[in-house]
Enzyme design. Sequence first.
Site, PDB file in Angstrom:
ATOM      1  N   HIS A 110      74.510   6.687  63.474  1.00  0.00           N
ATOM      2  CA  HIS A 110      75.162   7.659  64.607  1.00  0.00           C
ATOM      3  C   HIS A 110      75.683   6.656  65.629  1.00  0.00           C
ATOM      4  CE1 HIS A 110      76.275  11.396  66.324  1.00  0.00           C
ATOM      5  NE2 HIS A 110      75.775  10.797  67.466  1.00  0.00           N
ATOM      6  N   LYS A 122      80.808  20.466  62.670  1.00  0.00           N
ATOM      7  CA  LYS A 122      79.782  21.220  62.919  1.00  0.00           C
ATOM      8  C   LYS A 122      80.612  22.720  63.037  1.00  0.00           C
ATOM      9  CE  LYS A 122      76.531  18.417  65.366  1.00  0.00           C
ATOM     10  NZ  LYS A 122      75.921  18.019  66.684  1.00  0.00           N
ATOM     11  N   TYR A 139      80.459   9.638  77.352  1.00  0.00           N
ATOM     12  CA  TYR A 139      80.816   8.455  77.000  1.00  0.00           C
ATOM     13  C   TYR A 139      81.434   7.798  78.334  1.00  0.00           C
ATOM     14  CZ  TYR A 139      80.038   9.716  72.280  1.00  0.00           C
ATOM     15  OH  TYR A 139      79.442   9.892  71.017  1.00  0.00           O
ATOM     16  N   ARG A 165      80.668  11.561  61.917  1.00  0.00           N
ATOM     17  CA  ARG A 165      79.207  11.795  61.881  1.00  0.00           C
ATOM     18  C   ARG A 165      78.788  11.507  60.297  1.00  0.00           C
ATOM     19  NH1 ARG A 165      81.003  16.794  64.172  1.00  0.00           N
ATOM     20  NH2 ARG A 165      80.220  16.803  66.453  1.00  0.00           N
ATOM     21  N   ARG A 208      79.356   5.740  65.105  1.00  0.00           N
ATOM     22  CA  ARG A 208      80.276   6.777  65.912  1.00  0.00           C
ATOM     23  C   ARG A 208      80.312   6.501  67.491  1.00  0.00           C
ATOM     24  NH1 ARG A 208      82.146  12.554  65.624  1.00  0.00           N
ATOM     25  NH2 ARG A 208      81.031  13.660  67.154  1.00  0.00           N
ATOM     26  N   HIS A 215      84.181  17.430  69.228  1.00  0.00           N
ATOM     27  CA  HIS A 215      83.186  18.170  70.178  1.00  0.00           C
ATOM     28  C   HIS A 215      83.660  19.538  70.665  1.00  0.00           C
ATOM     29  CE1 HIS A 215      81.498  14.219  71.774  1.00  0.00           C
ATOM     30  NE2 HIS A 215      80.936  14.496  70.514  1.00  0.00           N
TER      31      HIS A 215
END
Length: 289
Positions: free
Chosen positions: A235, A167, A270, A144, A238, A261
Amino acid sequence: MLWAEHLARDRRRSVHTVRAYRASAERLTAFLGGHWGERIDRAALARVTAADLRAYLAQRRESGLGNASAARELSAVRGFLAWANAGAEQPRMRGPRVKAGVPRPISPAEAIALAEEVADVAAEPWIGARDWAVLLLLYGAGLRIGEAVALTGDVLPVGETIRVTGKRAKTRIVPVLPQVRAAIDAYVVQTPWPVVRAAPLFRGAKGGPLSPVMIRRSVQAARARLGLGERTTPHALRHSFATHLLGRGADLRALQELLGHASLSSTQVYTQVDAAHLMDVYRNAHPRA
């Protein structure tokens, strides 16, 4: 060539940029010489029209030039013509555009063209090296933008992997391609600011931490010059990293780990994107589609 000297001395462009832009100027003058059947000098360059540029790009496309590369070529020759005919009105011509629509990963050629364009127009060579390294981390390692600019000097020297904090402060190990390592090393050599282990690796022009906003603005300007769609953002690099890996057979669980994730459902999107891409290929290539 005086154009190349101007780029290196007055515009302080990188060696890579000077070489690429000089090649574009030489291709244009060679084309015009054959197109008009005369020697090309500055006076001749003042007569170049939009129709001449369209004919030139048509010839370049015959060699397999894609939209993003054609837009970069047009940007380079426009700069050359503006320099050769300072103050004269330049031929107006809209650059090639990429079809808009539902979100799609950009192609590898477009991703590299975008990163090159951002790096080429940077105010200083070291800033170009910085932006090139950051964008390659997004496309080549799936980071990211916030993760990339948050890297510190602790990642140096970069080996085959780096530890990334994502994150919710979750850390993960990400493989680093040789090209990405080389880009980071080139930035470290050129940056005028000291690289400190606990301090941000990527610095702004005045030495502070690099803001993601600066990268987003550079990408926004570059995509306009290249004729890429509005969804071509940092983004999206990515996004392309993930889609291209999946298309080459990557396991969903492994991809989940690479992207950081929290749940597999975030990664499964995806598979839908890849299926949509395959349908596009089918429609464009199958005789009965």
